[in-house]
Design a protein around this motif. Structure first.
Motif, PDB file in Angstrom:
ATOM      1  N   UNK A   1       0.255   7.680   2.059  1.00 49.80           N
ATOM      2  CA  UNK A   1       0.207   7.166   0.694  1.00 49.80           C
ATOM      3  C   UNK A   1      -1.072   6.378   0.402  1.00 49.80           C
ATOM      4  N   UNK A   2      -1.440   5.485   1.303  1.00 50.03           N
ATOM      5  CA  UNK A   2      -2.582   4.607   1.020  1.00 50.03           C
ATOM      6  C   UNK A   2      -3.897   5.379   0.946  1.00 50.03           C
ATOM      7  N   UNK A   3      -3.912   6.583   1.522  1.00 45.96           N
ATOM      8  CA  UNK A   3      -5.146   7.379   1.434  1.00 45.96           C
ATOM      9  C   UNK A   3      -5.453   7.758  -0.012  1.00 45.96           C
ATOM     10  N   UNK A   4      -4.412   7.841  -0.851  1.00 43.62           N
ATOM     11  CA  UNK A   4      -4.654   8.148  -2.262  1.00 43.62           C
ATOM     12  C   UNK A   4      -5.310   6.976  -2.979  1.00 43.62           C
ATOM     13  N   UNK A   5      -5.169   5.776  -2.428  1.00 44.56           N
ATOM     14  CA  UNK A   5      -5.780   4.594  -3.055  1.00 44.56           C
ATOM     15  C   UNK A   5      -7.249   4.454  -2.676  1.00 44.56           C
TER      16      UNK A   5
ATOM     17  N   UNK B   1      -2.762  -1.453  -6.545  1.00 47.21           N
ATOM     18  CA  UNK B   1      -3.327  -1.644  -5.211  1.00 47.21           C
ATOM     19  C   UNK B   1      -4.801  -2.056  -5.287  1.00 47.21           C
TER      20      UNK B   1
ATOM     21  N   UNK C   1     -10.293   5.986  -2.204  1.00 45.39           N
ATOM     22  CA  UNK C   1     -11.548   6.210  -2.949  1.00 45.39           C
ATOM     23  C   UNK C   1     -11.736   5.219  -4.093  1.00 45.39           C
ATOM     24  N   UNK C   2     -10.638   4.910  -4.808  1.00 46.45           N
ATOM     25  CA  UNK C   2     -10.723   3.929  -5.906  1.00 46.45           C
ATOM     26  C   UNK C   2     -10.996   2.526  -5.369  1.00 46.45           C
TER      27      UNK C   2
ATOM     28  N   UNK D   1       0.829  -1.219   0.000  1.00 47.73           N
ATOM     29  CA  UNK D   1       0.000   0.000   0.000  1.00 47.73           C
ATOM     30  C   UNK D   1       0.860   1.264   0.000  1.00 47.73           C
ATOM     31  N   UNK D   2       2.095   1.141   0.443  1.00 54.55           N
ATOM     32  CA  UNK D   2       2.954   2.324   0.528  1.00 54.55           C
ATOM     33  C   UNK D   2       3.623   2.632  -0.809  1.00 54.55           C
ATOM     34  N   UNK D   3       3.845   1.610  -1.619  1.00 54.01           N
ATOM     35  CA  UNK D   3       4.713   1.792  -2.779  1.00 54.01           C
ATOM     36  C   UNK D   3       4.012   1.647  -4.133  1.00 54.01           C
ATOM     37  N   UNK D   4       2.985   0.831  -4.188  1.00 49.63           N
ATOM     38  CA  UNK D   4       2.433   0.494  -5.506  1.00 49.63           C
ATOM     39  C   UNK D   4       1.524   1.600  -6.029  1.00 49.63           C
ATOM     40  N   UNK D   5       1.288   1.572  -7.326  1.00 50.25           N
ATOM     41  CA  UNK D   5       0.356   2.545  -7.919  1.00 50.25           C
ATOM     42  C   UNK D   5      -1.068   2.221  -7.472  1.00 50.25           C
ATOM     43  N   UNK D   6      -1.954   3.174  -7.690  1.00 46.88           N
ATOM     44  CA  UNK D   6      -3.349   3.002  -7.290  1.00 46.88           C
ATOM     45  C   UNK D   6      -3.943   1.776  -7.995  1.00 46.88           C
ATOM     46  N   UNK D   7      -3.677   1.657  -9.278  1.00 53.21           N
ATOM     47  CA  UNK D   7      -4.255   0.538 -10.041  1.00 53.21           C
ATOM     48  C   UNK D   7      -3.813  -0.807  -9.485  1.00 53.21           C
TER      49      UNK D   7
END
Lengths: 431, 390
Positions: free
Chosen positions: B337-341, B311, B343-344, B303-309
């Motif tokens: 970082x994971x907060x950006x993931x 994740x 909503x998706x 969750x810290x490193x990968x792109x949103x997709x």
């Protein structure tokens, strides 16, 4: 919230760069409307490749600064919130993500809003950057390209002595090798995406122009440092430098840097002082306070305190010039871009440089805005403060946000800095 | 939620004892036998090399009782509170159970932590910071980065040899891989018991079982987990809505307990104090550096490193395989970082009929958030959907 008092700029070069960037942005709109590809880049991406291939691009942090100066950041934060995102994250880097959700951007955005990028490129210099760029790329229908980030294993002292012509000694060789390979990947991607052909000779020309431009910044930085009274303050130099820095590699930017130097030199030669009652020279550490530039001038009349130094001009002076680029322009470019984050954000490279710059500029005190919520900009502020204080230079450290003015209180901050000047700088000299 | 069946089980009791002690006793015993101990920060330290050199990897756990006074001298406010506590343990006074440190770049805050430790060693030689290795993996999947990573792995091998005071042979390495793969397989048995139609091991119990491995001899951990797995097959089935957990490492039981005491059963997780840490074996047949790199590059995307997709794809897949009714995403304060993931992730999960809730900006320890228990209970009630056991 800052009142609407505006910073007073005096340099023609600052006005020129302001006018140029507006005109350049208009032409960018025209090129995108005409169907050209348009790249949106994070600040640490080697834009020289795009310049050499004449691919139009815009830099994220420059655009965030423009949006902030136009007081658009709160609007964009609202769009993020409505889309389910937190409203307290990565304000500097994510403003455009909010803007990408604005249905009225063309009408309400600064200068007609951001043209729709077809490419988004970032380096993975923090955990959030790749995620933000992927989201904005998707919103705009752009293709994403990411570049990795490696950490220095060897850290030679005084990077500024090596960066110009001994840059091979500055880095682990395999880091440079990898960065060159990534540049080649970027070039292939751009060629495929745009149908343009990369030309090494053109990159050599771009690198030459950048050396010329940054050389003028070096002269300017040294001139201000040596002048008995500072002929200009950061209110003029930050914008004039930053705006042109994102145009680096063009004839205009190199010419502008020369004109800025000549203008400041003429002022210095005439004995002009930007702050006529200058008594104290201040250093601003941290990103520019884009939403309240007038703040820098709050301490001139009352205390004779002039903000004479910011990283923007000094980084131009020390961090960009790369000699020997003709032999291997990609490697020289790699040697520029892989170090940028570390020069600024990695102790001891940053702390040592700040001390050296403070001494050279006869700094009496440092006002240091550390990031409130950005891990990328976390830079060992404790080590920096310690190094400066040990060198006899008092430091005021506070947390703030360069673009989001929701938590900024100019009155309180003016009082804080005023007290610092009175107690640590004036008091320190009297003691 | 630690049930009597667990607390009465001999293997579990031993794992729980080690887990509570945070490895202090294990480290002392290893040292008494002439071994050296490596304090580890980050979930991507290639322990294969440490085991091969008879070095005991010891995760540096945060200490919820710490006042953080020592860390506060060096760390900016936006360091997340758990890492702040780990840093405090390193730089604070007192005897340390480790001889060296290894830090992986599993998240940005650990990169900064390493830089600060390095600078501290340089500027304050009296500070209690021992020789520290940094593992600078590149996580973007690509052949080019794999080669770079292999060089980093080889470098770490050399460092482990220096610490061990002897060369690490390929045979040593194969043996270490054998032990760690055995341990991972044993943890896989526990995971299977959690993922089963009728889960036999709770998430809270699994935290103890997984976490104990951070603080003890890994072959012994493997054996204890195998013994436990055999007996846990007869443990009572847990009732309640199945929940998948994503986000921050859980070094204590508070957050899992809040969720499970409210009636959920945590059947899987991607946090690094749980199954993500043990997933994927190291290929014993491949050349050593290649195999090690392959494992650390190919786990569940972080969750810290990968792109949103990546994740979103990974989380939906994990939640579906776990047959989870809900997903709880937890993040500590300043762990952004994971907060950006989210909503998706929420949209994608809900499209599959899986509810998702975000609990962000959590303090450490989590008890400091007086509303958390209630908020988590409300989410679990939602998952129950009005039925008695979900």
């Amino acid at each position: 919230m800052a009142e609407e008092r505006r910073a007073v700029k005096t340099l023609k070069a600052a006005q020129e760069s302001g006018a140029y960037q507006k005109e350049w942005f208009r032409s960018l709109h025209d090129r995108v409307k005409a169907g050209e590809d348009f790249a949106y880049l994070n600040a640490d991406v080697p834009m020289e490749i795009f310049r050499a291939m004449d691919v139009p691009f815009c830099v994220n942090q420059w655009w965030a600064a423009i949006c902030s100066a136009k007081r658009m950041t709160p609007r964009y934060v609202n769009f993020l919130r409505e889309a389910g995102y937190r409203d307290d994250l990565c304000s500097y880097c994510s403003a455009v993500l909010g803007e990408s959700l604005d249905p009225e951007d063309a009408e309400l955005g600064p200068w007609g809003g951001l043209p729709r990028p077809t490419m988004a490129v970032t380096r993975l210099t923090c955990d959030c950057q790749g995620k933000i760029f992927q989201l904005l790329a998707r919103n705009y229908g752009a293709e994403l390209f990411t570049m990795e980030n490696t950490l220095p294993r060897t850290v030679p002292e005084n990077w500024w002595d090596l960066a110009t012509d001994r840059w091979e000694e500055l880095y682990d060789a395999d880091r440079l090798d990898l960065a060159v390979e990534e540049l080649k990947d970027l070039i292939s991607w751009l060629e495929r995406k745009t149908g343009r052909v990369f030309d090494y000779d053109r990159l050599i020309q771009v690198m030459a122009l950048i050396n010329e431009q940054e050389g003028w910044y070096r002269r300017t930085r040294d001139l201000i440092a040596a002048a008995p009274m500072a002929p200009v303050t950061v209110v003029d130099t930050i914008n004039a430098t930053m705006q042109a820095q994102w145009q680096r590699g063009t004839e205009w930017a190199a010419g502008h840097a020369r004109r800025m130097y000549e203008e400041i030199k003429a002022l210095a030669d005439a004995g002009h002082a930007a702050v006529p009652n200058e008594k104290y020279r201040l250093m601003w550490l941290g990103r520019g306070l884009w939403h309240d530039f007038a703040f820098y001038q709050n301490f001139e009349e009352k205390y004779g305190a002039a903000f004479v130094w910011s990283m923007y001009l000094a980084m131009g002076a020390d961090a960009y010039i790369r000699e020997g680029y003709e032999r291997d322009p990609l490697r020289a470019l790699a040697a520029r871009y892989i170090g940028m984050e570390d020069f600024l954000h990695m102790p001891p490279w940053n702390s040592g440089w700040f001390v050296r710059e403070a001494k050279n500029n006869r700094i009496d005190g440092v006002v240091y805005m550390a990031p409130a919520n950005c891990m990328q900009a976390v830079e060992g502020s404790g080590f920096i403060v310690k190094a400066l204080e040990r060198a006899g230079i008092p430091v005021l450290l506070f947390r703030g946000d360069p673009v989001d003015d929701r938590k900024w209180n100019r009155e309180n901050m003016t009082e804080l800095v005023g007290r610092f000047i009175e107690e640590r700088i004036i008091g320190g000299k009297e003691a | 939620m630690l049930r009597d069946c667990a607390l009465e089980n001999q293997a579990f009791r031993e794992l729980y004892r080690v887990w509570l002690d945070r490895g202090n006793g294990e480290a002392a015993a290893h040292r008494a036998r002439g071994g050296r101990v490596v304090g580890c920060l980050g979930a991507d330290v290639p322990e294969e090399y440490l085991l091969a050199g008879d070095l005991l990897p010891l995760r540096i756990a945060p200490d919820p009782r710490s006042d953080l006074a020592h860390a506060d001298r060096y760390l900016e406010a936006c360091f997340d509170p758990m890492v702040r506590s780990q840093f405090d343990r390193i730089v604070g006074p007192g005897e340390k159970p480790w001889d060296f440190l290894a830090v992986s770049n599993s998240t940005d805050v650990l990169v900064r932590t390493y830089l600060y430790l390095r600078e501290l060693r340089r500027t304050e030689p009296e500070a209690p910071v021992p020789d520290t290795a940094f593992i600078d993996w590149l996580f973007t999947p690509s052949e080019r980065f794999r080669r770079y990573n292999e060089a980093r792995a080889a470098e770490f091998r050399k460092k482990a040899e220096e610490w061990a005071g002897r060369p690490i042979t390929d045979a040593d390495l194969r043996e270490a891989v054998h032990v760690l793969n055995g341990e991972r397989s044993a943890m896989g048995r526990i995971y299977a018991l959690r993922q089963a139609e009728g889960p036999r091991v709770s998430g809270t119990e699994a935290l103890v079982i997984a976490g104990a491995g951070f603080y003890m001899d890994r072959a012994r951990h493997r054996d204890l987990v195998n013994a436990l797995a055999a007996e846990a097959e007869a443990w009572p089935v847990l009732k309640g809505p199945r929940l998948y957990f994503s986000g921050t490492e859980q070094y204590d039981l508070t957050v899992y307990s809040y969720l499970e005491e409210a009636g959920a059963v945590i059947v899987g997780e991607d946090q690094d104090c749980g199954m993500r840490y043990y997933c994927r074996l190291t290929d014993p047949e491949s050349p050593p550096e290649e195999a090690v790199v392959e494992r650390y590059m190919r786990r569940i995307p972080s969750p810290k490193k990968a792109t949103v997709t990546r994740r979103v794809e990974a989380l939906v897949c994990e939640a579906q395989e776990s047959r989870a009714r809900g997903v709880a995403v937890c993040m500590d304060q300043f762990e952004e970082a994971a907060s950006w993931d989210f909503p998706e992730e929420k949209r994608a999960l809900e499209a599959e009929g899986i509810r998702a809730a975000e609990f962000c900006k959590l303090p450490y320890p989590a008890e400091k958030d007086e509303t958390l228990r209630g908020r988590m209970a409300a989410f679990v009630e939602e998952l129950k959907g009005g039925t008695a056991d979900g």
